[in-house]
Design a protein around this motif. Sequence first.
Motif, PDB file in Angstrom:
ATOM      1  N   LEU A   1       0.829  -0.938   0.317  1.00 48.32           N
ATOM      2  CA  LEU A   1      -0.039   0.063   0.350  1.00 48.32           C
ATOM      3  C   LEU A   1       0.483   1.368  -0.056  1.00 48.32           C
ATOM      4  O   LEU A   1       0.748   2.455  -0.990  1.00 48.32           O
ATOM      5  CB  LEU A   1      -1.065   0.087   1.583  1.00 48.32           C
ATOM      6  CG  LEU A   1      -2.174  -1.076   1.111  1.00 48.32           C
ATOM      7  CD1 LEU A   1      -2.926  -1.120   2.428  1.00 48.32           C
ATOM      8  CD2 LEU A   1      -3.214  -0.596   0.020  1.00 48.32           C
ATOM      9  N   LEU A   2       1.981   0.945   0.684  1.00 48.37           N
ATOM     10  CA  LEU A   2       2.732   2.561   0.950  1.00 48.37           C
ATOM     11  C   LEU A   2       3.201   2.393  -0.718  1.00 48.37           C
ATOM     12  O   LEU A   2       3.588   4.031  -0.675  1.00 48.37           O
ATOM     13  CB  LEU A   2       3.593   2.570   1.682  1.00 48.37           C
ATOM     14  CG  LEU A   2       4.886   3.310   2.108  1.00 48.37           C
ATOM     15  CD1 LEU A   2       4.441   4.113   2.998  1.00 48.37           C
ATOM     16  CD2 LEU A   2       6.490   2.727   3.288  1.00 48.37           C
TER      17      LEU A   2
ATOM     18  N   PHE B   1       2.441   1.728  -3.160  1.00 56.52           N
ATOM     19  CA  PHE B   1       1.472   2.041  -4.145  1.00 56.52           C
ATOM     20  C   PHE B   1       1.244   3.615  -4.018  1.00 56.52           C
ATOM     21  O   PHE B   1       0.967   4.401  -5.612  1.00 56.52           O
ATOM     22  CB  PHE B   1       0.435   1.736  -4.027  1.00 56.52           C
ATOM     23  CG  PHE B   1      -0.969   1.887  -5.031  1.00 56.52           C
ATOM     24  CD1 PHE B   1      -1.359   1.575  -6.352  1.00 56.52           C
ATOM     25  CD2 PHE B   1      -2.095   2.752  -4.294  1.00 56.52           C
ATOM     26  CE1 PHE B   1      -2.129   2.047  -7.068  1.00 56.52           C
ATOM     27  CE2 PHE B   1      -3.137   3.500  -4.818  1.00 56.52           C
ATOM     28  CZ  PHE B   1      -3.189   3.442  -6.591  1.00 56.52           C
ATOM     29  N   PHE B   2       0.599   4.280  -3.190  1.00 57.75           N
ATOM     30  CA  PHE B   2       0.615   5.728  -2.399  1.00 57.75           C
ATOM     31  C   PHE B   2       1.904   6.672  -2.890  1.00 57.75           C
ATOM     32  O   PHE B   2       1.818   7.923  -2.718  1.00 57.75           O
ATOM     33  CB  PHE B   2       0.130   5.990  -1.139  1.00 57.75           C
ATOM     34  CG  PHE B   2      -1.182   5.649  -1.051  1.00 57.75           C
ATOM     35  CD1 PHE B   2      -2.330   6.593  -1.774  1.00 57.75           C
ATOM     36  CD2 PHE B   2      -2.170   4.204  -0.542  1.00 57.75           C
ATOM     37  CE1 PHE B   2      -3.692   5.907  -1.637  1.00 57.75           C
ATOM     38  CE2 PHE B   2      -2.915   3.868  -0.522  1.00 57.75           C
ATOM     39  CZ  PHE B   2      -4.358   4.837  -0.750  1.00 57.75           C
ATOM     40  N   MET B   3       3.435   5.983  -2.979  1.00 56.49           N
ATOM     41  CA  MET B   3       4.405   7.012  -2.694  1.00 56.49           C
ATOM     42  C   MET B   3       4.679   6.486  -4.098  1.00 56.49           C
ATOM     43  O   MET B   3       4.609   7.815  -4.788  1.00 56.49           O
ATOM     44  CB  MET B   3       5.414   5.998  -2.282  1.00 56.49           C
ATOM     45  CG  MET B   3       6.100   6.336  -0.690  1.00 56.49           C
ATOM     46  SD  MET B   3       7.117   5.129  -0.821  1.00 56.49           S
ATOM     47  CE  MET B   3       8.656   6.065  -0.489  1.00 56.49           C
TER      48      MET B   3
ATOM     49  N   SER C   1       1.675   7.104  -6.588  1.00 55.54           N
ATOM     50  CA  SER C   1       0.839   7.683  -7.349  1.00 55.54           C
ATOM     51  C   SER C   1       0.450   8.864  -7.105  1.00 55.54           C
ATOM     52  O   SER C   1      -0.434   9.574  -7.296  1.00 55.54           O
ATOM     53  CB  SER C   1      -0.090   6.640  -7.718  1.00 55.54           C
ATOM     54  OG  SER C   1      -0.788   6.901  -6.282  1.00 55.54           O
ATOM     55  N   SER C   2       1.112   8.437  -5.854  1.00 50.24           N
ATOM     56  CA  SER C   2       0.943  10.153  -4.754  1.00 50.24           C
ATOM     57  C   SER C   2       1.054  11.588  -5.501  1.00 50.24           C
ATOM     58  O   SER C   2       2.402  11.552  -6.180  1.00 50.24           O
ATOM     59  CB  SER C   2       0.282  10.186  -3.608  1.00 50.24           C
ATOM     60  OG  SER C   2       0.062   9.315  -3.478  1.00 50.24           O
ATOM     61  N   GLY C   3       0.593  12.916  -5.595  1.00 50.81           N
ATOM     62  CA  GLY C   3       1.537  14.033  -6.174  1.00 50.81           C
ATOM     63  C   GLY C   3       0.761  15.074  -5.298  1.00 50.81           C
ATOM     64  O   GLY C   3       0.431  14.884  -4.731  1.00 50.81           O
TER      65      GLY C   3
END
Lengths: 132, 143
Positions: free
Chosen positions: A26-27, A29-31, A33-35
């Motif tokens: 999860l981490l 993925f969010f690292m 894909s996050s802007g």
Amino acid sequence: MLLEQPFSAKRRMISLTPLIDVVFILLLFFMLSSGFTHWRQMDITAASESYNTDEIRTQYHLVLQTAGEYEFDKRRYPLSKLSPVKQTRTEDKRSVFVVSVAEGVTTQQLIDFLDQLKTIGVEKVSLAGLAI
Amino acid sequence: MILIPNHAPRGNQPDDNMIPLINIVFLMLIFFLIAGQLTSSDFIKIQPPTSQQQSALQEHDAVLLVSSRGQLAFNDMLLEADALTDLLKQAISETNNAQSFKLLIKTDASVPANKLTELLKRVRAAGILRVSLATQTQSNKHD
């Protein structure tokens, strides 16, 4: 009174390893894909749309130069001195300031200049025939 | 009333050493969940100019990207500047409403302003009336 817990002897602690695996995925993925860019927009509309052309009498030309200067009324001023523009705007509130740029000026410098014009109250600005 | 566990008190297990790691990973996960925004990345990398403008980014019909090397991308398709006007006209004709067609230009901060004004002229020639320049707030400058 002694009470025994009703759990069977086979009960064991849940291993944390699968939990860590999932959390790591999860981490990641969010690292990835996050802007973190907070986008804003500067609206530009066609001059004929935003200004009533009958209302406008004078166009003043501002040429943004490199090295922190701009040209106004055939004279050069530092960007920190926008008082001539402000004075003109105060005297003639129906005027439009047409901004053009010299060679070598970057988009960031242009945006900063437009921001400065907005700050001193210049609302009718035209860039490449488009009103800002 | 006394409860007697039916197993001996657990001693140090191998997983115990992982707990601080899990704490940190959870904190990082929460940070990215809250602070980050799930958005699709741009077709070409753009470092937008900073501005004091506070208007939030709105929905647009089309996006034009201009990279620092001068590459143009219209709706995730690389193109030459000469083809821009025709493509924009085509995009307008597909929406059937030139008056409300909104174009967002995402340009790199280092792009020469002359190039931007030239593009704006092409956009105007295509008949687009509503154009917005994408910027970012000052605090995001180094993100």
